[in-house]
Design a protein around this motif. Structure first.
Motif, PDB file in Angstrom:
ATOM      1  N   MET A   1       0.851  -1.219   0.000  1.00 24.19           N
ATOM      2  CA  MET A   1       0.000   0.000   0.000  1.00 24.19           C
ATOM      3  C   MET A   1       0.866   1.239   0.000  1.00 24.19           C
ATOM      4  SD  MET A   1      -3.091   1.251   0.351  1.00 24.19           S
ATOM      5  CE  MET A   1      -3.883   2.733   0.901  1.00 24.19           C
ATOM      6  N   GLN A  35      -9.277  10.092   2.523  1.00 23.07           N
ATOM      7  CA  GLN A  35      -9.914   8.825   2.910  1.00 23.07           C
ATOM      8  C   GLN A  35      -9.834   8.635   4.418  1.00 23.07           C
ATOM      9  OE1 GLN A  35      -7.707   6.121   0.420  1.00 23.07           O
ATOM     10  NE2 GLN A  35      -9.217   6.224  -1.232  1.00 23.07           N
ATOM     11  N   GLY A  39     -12.703   8.484   7.928  1.00 21.33           N
ATOM     12  CA  GLY A  39     -12.772   7.388   8.901  1.00 21.33           C
ATOM     13  C   GLY A  39     -12.051   6.124   8.477  1.00 21.33           C
ATOM     14  N   HIS A  40     -11.586   6.070   7.216  1.00 21.06           N
ATOM     15  CA  HIS A  40     -10.950   4.839   6.737  1.00 21.06           C
ATOM     16  C   HIS A  40      -9.475   4.777   7.147  1.00 21.06           C
ATOM     17  CE1 HIS A  40     -14.563   4.472   4.384  1.00 21.06           C
ATOM     18  NE2 HIS A  40     -14.306   5.592   3.741  1.00 21.06           N
ATOM     19  N   GLN A  41      -8.996   3.581   7.388  1.00 21.21           N
ATOM     20  CA  GLN A  41      -7.580   3.310   7.643  1.00 21.21           C
ATOM     21  C   GLN A  41      -6.908   4.297   8.602  1.00 21.21           C
ATOM     22  OE1 GLN A  41      -6.899   3.157   3.273  1.00 21.21           O
ATOM     23  NE2 GLN A  41      -5.918   1.212   3.711  1.00 21.21           N
ATOM     24  N   PRO A  42      -7.458   4.427   9.813  1.00 24.29           N
ATOM     25  CA  PRO A  42      -6.847   5.365  10.771  1.00 24.29           C
ATOM     26  C   PRO A  42      -5.426   4.982  11.182  1.00 24.29           C
ATOM     27  CG  PRO A  42      -8.517   4.006  11.850  1.00 24.29           C
ATOM     28  CD  PRO A  42      -8.620   3.739  10.374  1.00 24.29           C
ATOM     29  N   GLY A  43      -4.977   3.783  10.786  1.00 23.70           N
ATOM     30  CA  GLY A  43      -3.598   3.386  11.063  1.00 23.70           C
ATOM     31  C   GLY A  43      -2.588   4.335  10.438  1.00 23.70           C
TER      32      GLY A  43
ATOM     33  N   THR B 178     -19.141   0.677   5.668  1.00 22.62           N
ATOM     34  CA  THR B 178     -18.692   1.577   4.597  1.00 22.62           C
ATOM     35  C   THR B 178     -17.670   0.817   3.748  1.00 22.62           C
ATOM     36  OG1 THR B 178     -17.119   2.474   6.209  1.00 22.62           O
ATOM     37  CG2 THR B 178     -19.106   3.760   5.791  1.00 22.62           C
ATOM     38  N   GLN B 179     -17.097   1.499   2.758  1.00 12.46           N
ATOM     39  CA  GLN B 179     -16.128   0.834   1.881  1.00 12.46           C
ATOM     40  C   GLN B 179     -14.810   1.594   1.823  1.00 12.46           C
ATOM     41  OE1 GLN B 179     -17.708  -0.471  -1.969  1.00 12.46           O
ATOM     42  NE2 GLN B 179     -19.762  -0.484  -1.090  1.00 12.46           N
ATOM     43  N   TYR B 180     -13.720   0.848   1.690  1.00 15.26           N
ATOM     44  CA  TYR B 180     -12.389   1.451   1.633  1.00 15.26           C
ATOM     45  C   TYR B 180     -11.510   0.681   0.652  1.00 15.26           C
ATOM     46  CZ  TYR B 180     -10.120  -2.377   4.223  1.00 15.26           C
ATOM     47  OH  TYR B 180      -9.608  -3.596   4.596  1.00 15.26           O
ATOM     48  N   ASP B 181     -10.434   1.321   0.235  1.00 13.86           N
ATOM     49  CA  ASP B 181      -9.468   0.654  -0.637  1.00 13.86           C
ATOM     50  C   ASP B 181      -8.559  -0.213   0.210  1.00 13.86           C
ATOM     51  OD1 ASP B 181     -10.325   1.781  -3.013  1.00 13.86           O
ATOM     52  OD2 ASP B 181      -9.157   3.597  -2.667  1.00 13.86           O
ATOM     53  N   GLY B 182      -8.697  -1.503   0.092  1.00  7.99           N
ATOM     54  CA  GLY B 182      -7.924  -2.391   0.952  1.00  7.99           C
ATOM     55  C   GLY B 182      -6.526  -2.656   0.435  1.00  7.99           C
ATOM     56  N   ASN B 183      -5.746  -3.304   1.283  1.00  5.40           N
ATOM     57  CA  ASN B 183      -4.424  -3.749   0.854  1.00  5.40           C
ATOM     58  C   ASN B 183      -4.552  -4.921  -0.108  1.00  5.40           C
ATOM     59  OD1 ASN B 183      -2.808  -2.084   2.872  1.00  5.40           O
ATOM     60  ND2 ASN B 183      -4.191  -3.207   4.213  1.00  5.40           N
ATOM     61  N   GLU B 239      -7.033  -4.841   8.262  1.00  4.30           N
ATOM     62  CA  GLU B 239      -6.850  -3.397   8.411  1.00  4.30           C
ATOM     63  C   GLU B 239      -7.609  -2.929   9.639  1.00  4.30           C
ATOM     64  OE1 GLU B 239      -5.288  -0.617   8.477  1.00  4.30           O
ATOM     65  OE2 GLU B 239      -4.768  -0.850   6.364  1.00  4.30           O
ATOM     66  N   VAL B 240      -7.254  -1.731  10.108  1.00  2.00           N
ATOM     67  CA  VAL B 240      -7.929  -1.165  11.270  1.00  2.00           C
ATOM     68  C   VAL B 240      -8.850  -0.020  10.822  1.00  2.00           C
ATOM     69  CG1 VAL B 240      -6.063   0.461  11.801  1.00  2.00           C
ATOM     70  CG2 VAL B 240      -7.566  -0.323  13.645  1.00  2.00           C
ATOM     71  N   GLY B 241      -9.906   0.209  11.588  1.00  2.00           N
ATOM     72  CA  GLY B 241     -10.893   1.228  11.259  1.00  2.00           C
ATOM     73  C   GLY B 241     -12.245   0.564  11.105  1.00  2.00           C
ATOM     74  N   PRO B 242     -13.271   1.263  10.785  1.00  2.00           N
ATOM     75  CA  PRO B 242     -13.335   2.707  10.561  1.00  2.00           C
ATOM     76  C   PRO B 242     -13.262   3.517  11.859  1.00  2.00           C
ATOM     77  CG  PRO B 242     -15.495   1.687  10.287  1.00  2.00           C
ATOM     78  CD  PRO B 242     -14.513   0.578  10.484  1.00  2.00           C
ATOM     79  N   TRP B 243     -12.742   4.685  11.742  1.00  2.00           N
ATOM     80  CA  TRP B 243     -12.632   5.720  12.769  1.00  2.00           C
ATOM     81  C   TRP B 243     -11.672   5.401  13.902  1.00  2.00           C
ATOM     82  CZ3 TRP B 243     -14.144  10.083  10.958  1.00  2.00           C
ATOM     83  CH2 TRP B 243     -15.210  10.146  10.072  1.00  2.00           C
ATOM     84  N   ASN B 244     -11.945   4.320  14.634  1.00  2.00           N
ATOM     85  CA  ASN B 244     -11.177   4.079  15.856  1.00  2.00           C
ATOM     86  C   ASN B 244     -10.191   2.919  15.709  1.00  2.00           C
ATOM     87  OD1 ASN B 244     -12.416   6.027  17.764  1.00  2.00           O
ATOM     88  ND2 ASN B 244     -14.282   4.883  17.247  1.00  2.00           N
ATOM     89  N   ASP B 298     -15.462  -1.738   7.819  1.00  2.00           N
ATOM     90  CA  ASP B 298     -15.133  -1.245   6.480  1.00  2.00           C
ATOM     91  C   ASP B 298     -14.919  -2.452   5.575  1.00  2.00           C
ATOM     92  OD1 ASP B 298     -15.096   1.245   5.382  1.00  2.00           O
ATOM     93  OD2 ASP B 298     -13.112   1.816   6.118  1.00  2.00           O
TER      94      ASP B 298
END
Lengths: 114, 325
Positions: A1, A35, A39-43, B178-183, B239-244, B298
């Motif tokens: 990524m 993004q 809220g996405h990928q807060p890492g 929700t949706q996100y671009d993953g690894n 992956e981690v999220g959403p938000w927290n 997510d």
């Protein structure tokens, strides 16, 4: 990524004290920041996680790595990564889009140290 | 011809607001008015994305009601949906700044303000009515959704007993996705960073007191979408999220391991959900950012597609967490 974001340079496995710069694609980093803002990928708000992503994805090192924070300034973090098999790696991170608690981190440069 | 002109004017407005260097200021000049008409539901909660981009029977009916009551054309509804989608599409924040005080909430307000200005330009005299409708709808939606969630969570997933291998109706929760671009294509994100660390082999980043609970990866979940009847089983939490990052809402204060943050919330209730509907934690996540959707999971677009959820559409899904620490 992270590798796809910053377009990592291939690097020599020779030990070196010179940093290898990572070119930053600001358009992609802008999108990533937006993004994360949604809220996405807060890492990406955590420089340690970003360092680990970089080690795994870009340097292709899967073995367990210990990370130690070496320096912490306003928008700069330097970590030292080590394990038993590899030379130590120093990773230099910045907040390329926005500074402060909501800004994402990205690797700007790294070097192998002995 | 008139329709053509209207379309042209909207296009010019869109270009002005989104592409001029100081889009916000430019937009202010166009409308000549700002703060008195700004609406917090649009600028803070970003409810347009929630209303227009959530696949949900009740919200679809609400949209029909909105169009009918305010006599909005299909074109207007389409343009508002485009705006709402742009909220979800993570509009690029062009203003890069070195200023130390340039923080998240300000940036988000700026984006949302652009949308508000565009709404004013699009709806004209109808804007006030639209905002009034939105305020009324939101109060009603909050009440409805809380009751809806309570009922569904109490009833459990309806097809649970038909599926082989499922232990009980208590092993899954209803959460907003929700949706996100993953690894990778096939993964999900949950707001517990230790699950991600364990799955990635980053054990040394997990505090020693928690390591024993996270020592048996890979950790996976099952996701079920009731509307389509489709499910995705054994999907990796990569992956981690959403938000927290510390909201393991499938645990409680007294469970082992314990819920690390927000342990006064109900089991199965993500912090983002409480923040969005109830202004829990001042409506913010653990980083102090205003929460703009109630998401507890997510999904990558590929996982969403396997469940029958459209691209960048949000939806309520059931998630089985029983394999997680």
């Amino acid at each position: 990524m992270i590798c796809s974001l910053v377009g990592c340079n291939s690097t020599s496995s020779e030990p070196s004290l010179r940093y290898t710069e990572i070119p930053m694609d600001m358009d992609k980093l802008d999108v990533l920041q937006a993004q994360v803002d949604q809220g996405h990928q807060p890492g990406n708000l955590d420089p340690e996680q970003v360092s680990r992503e970089f080690i795994n994805q870009s340097l292709q090192i899967d073995t367990v790595i210990n990370l130690e924070l070496q320096q912490s300034k306003k928008n700069i973090r330097i970590y030292k990564a080590s394990n038993d098999e590899q030379p130590e790696i120093e990773i230099y991170l910045v907040q390329p889009v926005r500074q402060g608690s909501g800004g994402i981190w990205a690797v700007k440069k790294y070097r192998r140290i002995d | 011809m008139l329709r053509l002109w209207k379309g042209f004017i909207m296009l010019v407005l869109l270009l002005v607001v989104f592409y001029l260097p100081n889009g916000v200021q430019a937009a202010e000049d166009i409308t000549g008015e700002r703060s008195d008409k700004q609406n917090s539901l649009v600028t803070e909660k970003m409810v347009l994305n929630y209303l227009f981009c959530t696949t949900d029977e009740k919200l679809q009916q609400d949209l029909v009601k909105l169009q009918k009551e305010l006599k909005l054309s299909n074109e207007q509804m389409g343009t508002i949906k485009d705006l709402a989608m742009q909220e979800g599409l993570e509009i690029q924040i062009k203003q890069r700044s070195d200023r130390q005080d340039y923080v998240y909430n300000k940036a988000m307000t700026q984006i949302a303000f652009k949308h508000d200005v565009l709404l004013q330009a699009l709806l004209g005299d109808n804007y006030e009515k639209f905002i009034q409708w939105l305020n009324q709808w939101w109060e009603e939606e909050k009440q409805f959704r809380k009751q809806w969630l309570a009922k569904h969570r109490a009833d459990g997933y309806p097809d649970t007993n038909k599926e082989a291998g499922v232990r009980s109706v208590d092993d899954r929760e209803l959460v907003y996705a929700t949706q996100y671009d993953g690894n990778t294509d096939d993964e999900v994100a949950l707001p517990d960073k230790y699950v991600k660390f364990a799955n990635r082999g980053w054990t040394s980043s997990i505090p020693s007191s928690y390591r024993p609970y996270y020592d048996d990866p890979p950790y996976t979940v099952n996701v079920y979408y009731e509307t389509s009847g489709l499910s995705v089983l054994g999907i990796s939490v990569n992956e981690v999220g959403p938000w927290n990052e510390n909201d393991n809402y499938w645990d409680t204060a007294s469970s082992t391991p314990d819920r690390r943050m927000f342990d006064d919330l109900d089991l199965g209730e993500p912090e983002a959900e409480a923040a969005y509907y109830d202004d829990y934690n001042n409506g913010e996540d653990q980083f102090g950012r205003t929460v703009t959707n109630p998401a507890g999971i997510d999904l990558t677009p590929e996982v969403a597609s396997d469940l029958g959820i459209g691209y960048l559409q949000n939806a309520w899904v059931w998630v089985r967490y029983s394999d997680l620490p």
